[in-house]
Design a protein around this motif. Structure first.
Motif, PDB file in Angstrom:
ATOM      1  N   ARG A 120     -10.705  11.130  -1.294  1.00  0.00           N
ATOM      2  CA  ARG A 120     -11.160  10.291  -0.177  1.00  0.00           C
ATOM      3  C   ARG A 120     -10.488  10.724   1.127  1.00  0.00           C
ATOM      4  O   ARG A 120     -11.122  10.788   2.179  1.00  0.00           O
ATOM      5  CB  ARG A 120     -10.838   8.821  -0.455  1.00  0.00           C
TER       6      ARG A 120
ATOM      7  N   CYS B 231      -6.209   4.797   7.465  1.00  0.00           N
ATOM      8  CA  CYS B 231      -6.949   4.257   6.319  1.00  0.00           C
ATOM      9  C   CYS B 231      -7.105   2.752   6.487  1.00  0.00           C
ATOM     10  O   CYS B 231      -6.106   2.020   6.530  1.00  0.00           O
ATOM     11  CB  CYS B 231      -6.189   4.584   5.034  1.00  0.00           C
TER      12      CYS B 231
ATOM     13  N   GLU C 239     -11.388  -3.650  -1.237  1.00  0.00           N
ATOM     14  CA  GLU C 239     -10.353  -2.754  -1.757  1.00  0.00           C
ATOM     15  C   GLU C 239      -9.334  -2.446  -0.668  1.00  0.00           C
ATOM     16  O   GLU C 239      -9.646  -2.420   0.529  1.00  0.00           O
ATOM     17  CB  GLU C 239     -10.961  -1.437  -2.254  1.00  0.00           C
ATOM     18  N   ASP C 240      -8.104  -2.212  -1.116  1.00  0.00           N
ATOM     19  CA  ASP C 240      -7.072  -1.672  -0.237  1.00  0.00           C
ATOM     20  C   ASP C 240      -6.443  -0.484  -0.967  1.00  0.00           C
ATOM     21  O   ASP C 240      -6.751  -0.257  -2.151  1.00  0.00           O
ATOM     22  CB  ASP C 240      -6.042  -2.740   0.135  1.00  0.00           C
ATOM     23  N   PRO C 241      -5.612   0.313  -0.322  1.00  0.00           N
ATOM     24  CA  PRO C 241      -5.052   1.484  -1.009  1.00  0.00           C
ATOM     25  C   PRO C 241      -4.332   1.135  -2.304  1.00  0.00           C
ATOM     26  O   PRO C 241      -4.402   1.890  -3.283  1.00  0.00           O
ATOM     27  CB  PRO C 241      -4.089   2.052   0.037  1.00  0.00           C
TER      28      PRO C 241
ATOM     29  N   ASP D  49      -9.778  -0.954   5.751  1.00  0.00           N
ATOM     30  CA  ASP D  49     -10.890  -1.563   5.017  1.00  0.00           C
ATOM     31  C   ASP D  49     -12.191  -1.240   5.739  1.00  0.00           C
ATOM     32  O   ASP D  49     -12.206  -1.044   6.969  1.00  0.00           O
ATOM     33  CB  ASP D  49     -10.728  -3.092   4.937  1.00  0.00           C
TER      34      ASP D  49
ATOM     35  N   LEU E  94      -7.055   0.325  -4.954  1.00  0.00           N
ATOM     36  CA  LEU E  94      -7.948   1.448  -5.206  1.00  0.00           C
ATOM     37  C   LEU E  94      -7.247   2.584  -5.949  1.00  0.00           C
ATOM     38  O   LEU E  94      -7.814   3.177  -6.869  1.00  0.00           O
ATOM     39  CB  LEU E  94      -8.525   1.953  -3.885  1.00  0.00           C
TER      40      LEU E  94
ATOM     41  N   PHE F  82      -8.238   9.384  -5.116  1.00  0.00           N
ATOM     42  CA  PHE F  82      -7.817   8.846  -3.814  1.00  0.00           C
ATOM     43  C   PHE F  82      -7.562   9.986  -2.826  1.00  0.00           C
ATOM     44  O   PHE F  82      -7.940   9.890  -1.649  1.00  0.00           O
ATOM     45  CB  PHE F  82      -6.562   7.985  -3.973  1.00  0.00           C
TER      46      PHE F  82
ATOM     47  N   LEU G 274     -12.349   2.220   3.330  1.00  0.00           N
ATOM     48  CA  LEU G 274     -12.387   1.940   1.903  1.00  0.00           C
ATOM     49  C   LEU G 274     -13.532   0.990   1.565  1.00  0.00           C
ATOM     50  O   LEU G 274     -14.022   0.252   2.425  1.00  0.00           O
ATOM     51  CB  LEU G 274     -11.057   1.327   1.463  1.00  0.00           C
TER      52      LEU G 274
ATOM     53  N   ASP H 138       0.837  -1.200   0.000  1.00  0.00           N
ATOM     54  CA  ASP H 138       0.000   0.000   0.000  1.00  0.00           C
ATOM     55  C   ASP H 138       0.876   1.256   0.000  1.00  0.00           C
ATOM     56  O   ASP H 138       0.637   2.195  -0.762  1.00  0.00           O
ATOM     57  CB  ASP H 138      -0.907   0.005   1.231  1.00  0.00           C
TER      58      ASP H 138
ATOM     59  N   VAL I 117     -10.383   7.033   7.326  1.00  0.00           N
ATOM     60  CA  VAL I 117     -10.937   6.739   6.006  1.00  0.00           C
ATOM     61  C   VAL I 117     -11.215   5.240   5.943  1.00  0.00           C
ATOM     62  O   VAL I 117     -10.346   4.428   6.278  1.00  0.00           O
ATOM     63  CB  VAL I 117      -9.943   7.118   4.885  1.00  0.00           C
TER      64      VAL I 117
END
Length: 584
Positions: A362, A308, A345-347, A310, A350, A359, A341, A270, A339
């Motif tokens: 977000r 950030c 999804e993961d960073p 999930d 995404l 992104f 997601l 990530d 945040v």
């Protein structure tokens, strides 16, 4: 002690380091008269009480009492040991830290430096990514993850090849037992029950984990196929403590300017994928939940942290643990947001789907701490029932009282009152206020402390001090320290306040010197010289009075020599004519 750092080098290092520039890189400073000011990085406050003096090369907080020179700041702010702080400052000036020869215990010649071995391992893995027979396959995998050569180089990513002991053979080609023991202690190799040694990491993409100074202290390895575990981290060692380190923090700090915000994500990929999309302010915890130490470190480098996770249950539970870890670190001026997601999804995935701008949007719309705080508690305790309200009130108060920031405590208490339908005052009464740090008690300024304090703050005043070695015989607390300061300054007249105090580090006098270096003397600049001279004369008079009393006692016993009788008459005459008035 073997390997001590020469005093001369420490003086030179402090002379080269501009403390204003050093601190401003970490805590933005504003000009305030002759000095610079900021909100203190070491305690919670709303208005600036932290000052930095370019003349003295010294910092001081009038709120919590924190003070020191560039070395002290690095130790406190960066959480470094003394030698580490010296090495960090030396690195910034491209200097090698010299070591004095000593008679103490030394590392065996066959045993290399820990950090050198870790760096060698990192370089081996990087080399394998380019030169191993499987390199094309690994590079294809890396390209498929969207990583370019620049990102691989920025994060020193490498490859641990399959095989029993590739790294072991590279770092210890012979049967060098001390070196192999060291490799095992650093968790670069393992030993089985039969004593056979083998590489800890095999057939994995390798992510070096760096400390705050950029030294490799551990590794994370990601499996290239479907094997398990997907991620394998170095076990803890004398270099690596996963509850205190953050992957990517060193790289974040290499970015120009102040770190406006830091994004906490869950994995190495990530962090790297976000950097590939020019989002270069992400870090990851190392196989553990976000700890209070992590949060303490993050808020040292930035006023804004965004976690950030999930959006599933596991992600929200991780966010709640992070929030609880952060509560004792929430001082005024910092911000914690969350945040969540979309499912699945993961960073990494995404940002590749929606790109940098989406992104970042977000992150900009992250949920504030106070919103998530009550969103989570309401799911746990039903405020529609009396029992739920009671439990919610107790749990919230228990958490809120951990927060040092009065603003955050008041804000959360107000929201709790609205949620429970109670008067604001009753709710706030249920929250035990976190006690503010006690300010240091005022110190009585004696003539000796006045003289030492003025000399510390204005070292050039040493030129007004007469040579009076006889004062060493005086029974006056602090006289030895005053004369030592005089001696050091006559030998090294260029010393600043910061350099002078550094020479007493780890000695009993260091604490009083630190206090006197920040003493607010309230003496006008044009009167400093005369005040210092008058103070020194009062100390001389105190010594003369002691000597006169000693001679009087001998006179009563009829034990005075001819020379002492003559001295006694001169002292009596001198003190009567001067009628000294000692400074209070």
């Amino acid at each position: 002690m073997a390997g001590q750092i020469p005093r001369q080098f420490i003086d030179e290092l402090l002379a080269r380091t501009d403390i204003v520039e050093l601190i401003d890189q970490r805590v933005p400073l504003k000009k305030a008269g002759r000095n610079y000011a900021a909100c203190c990085p070491f305690h919670s406050e709303k208005s600036p009480s932290f000052t930095v003096s370019p003349d003295k090369q010294f910092y001081h907080c009038f709120g919590c009492g924190a003070h020191g020179n560039a070395i002290s700041f690095m130790m406190e702010f960066e959480q470094l040991e003394f030698v580490e702080a010296i090495e960090e400052l030396a690195q910034q000036h491209h200097l090698e830290v010299p070591r004095e020869q000593g008679t103490g215990p030394k590392r065996p010649a066959a045993q290399a430096d820990d950090y050198h071995l870790m760096q060698q391992a990192a370089e081996f893995y990087q080399q394998q990514l380019q030169q191993h027979p499987n390199a094309a396959m690994v590079q294809q995998y890396v390209a498929g993850r969207g990583l370019t050569a620049k990102t691989l180089a920025d994060f020193a990513i490498g490859y641990a090849p399959d095989g029993w002991d590739n790294l072991l053979k590279r770092l210890s080609p012979g049967n060098n037992k001390p070196l192999r023991d060291q490799l095992a202690e650093l968790r670069l190799i393992n030993r089985n029950d039969n004593g056979r040694e083998y590489d800890f990491f095999r057939e994995r993409l390798m992510f070096p984990i760096r400390d705050k100074r950029g030294r490799v202290i551990a590794f994370g390895g990601r499996v290239l196929g479907d094997g398990t575990p997907k991620y394998l981290n170095s076990p803890e060692s004398r270099l690596f403590h996963k509850g205190r380190e953050l992957y990517g923090l060193y790289e974040v700090r290499q970015q120009p300017g102040h770190v406006e915000q830091i994004l906490v994500v869950e994995g190495y990929m990530d962090v790297v994928a976000l950097a590939e999309h020019d989002i270069r302010f992400a870090v990851a915890c190392l196989g553990t939940a976000t700890t209070s130490d992590h949060m303490h470190t993050l808020f040292r480098y930035t006023p804004k942290v965004v976690c950030c996770y999930d959006g599933d249950r596991a992600g929200r539970d991780a966010a709640w643990r992070a929030l609880q870890s952060a509560l004792p670190q929430l001082k005024d001026g910092v911000e914690l947001n969350f945040v969540f997601l979309p499912d699945g999804e993961d960073p990494d995935s995404l940002v590749q789907k929606e790109g940098k701008a989406a992104f970042l949007q977000r992150i900009a719309g992250a949920m504030p701490l106070n919103q998530y705080f009550f969103e989570h508690l309401v799911q746990e305790f039903d405020p529609a029932t009396d029992a739920g309200k009671s439990a919610l009130s107790v749990k919230a108060a228990e958490l809120i009282k951990q927060i040092p920031s009065e603003f955050y405590r008041d804000s959360l208490s107000d929201k709790l009152a609205n949620l429970l339908g109670k008067p604001r005052e009753r709710t706030k009464a249920g929250v035990n206020r976190a006690s503010n740090r006690v300010k240091p008690a005022a110190m009585k300024i004696t003539p000796m402390r006045r003289a030492i304090g003025l000399l510390l703050q204005y070292p050039n005043l040493v030129n007004l001090m007469p040579d009076a070695p006889e004062l060493a015989e005086a029974n006056i607390p602090g006289i030895a320290l005053l004369l030592s300061l005089q001696h050091r300054l006559l030998q090294q007249p260029e010393l600043t306040t910061a350099q002078l105090i550094e020479q007493w580090r780890d000695l009993p006098e260091h604490s009083i010197l630190m206090t006197l270096a920040t003493w607010d003397h309230q003496i006008a600049q044009e009167q400093l010289s005369q005040e210092f001279v008058d103070t020194f004369h009062s100390i001389e008079d105190q010594y003369l009075q002691q000597r006169l009393e000693a001679l009087e006692r001998k006179d009563k016993l009829q034990q005075l020599t001819k020379a002492e009788w003559h001295e006694y008459k001169l002292l009596l005459q001198a003190l009567k004519s001067k009628k000294p008035k000692l400074v209070n």
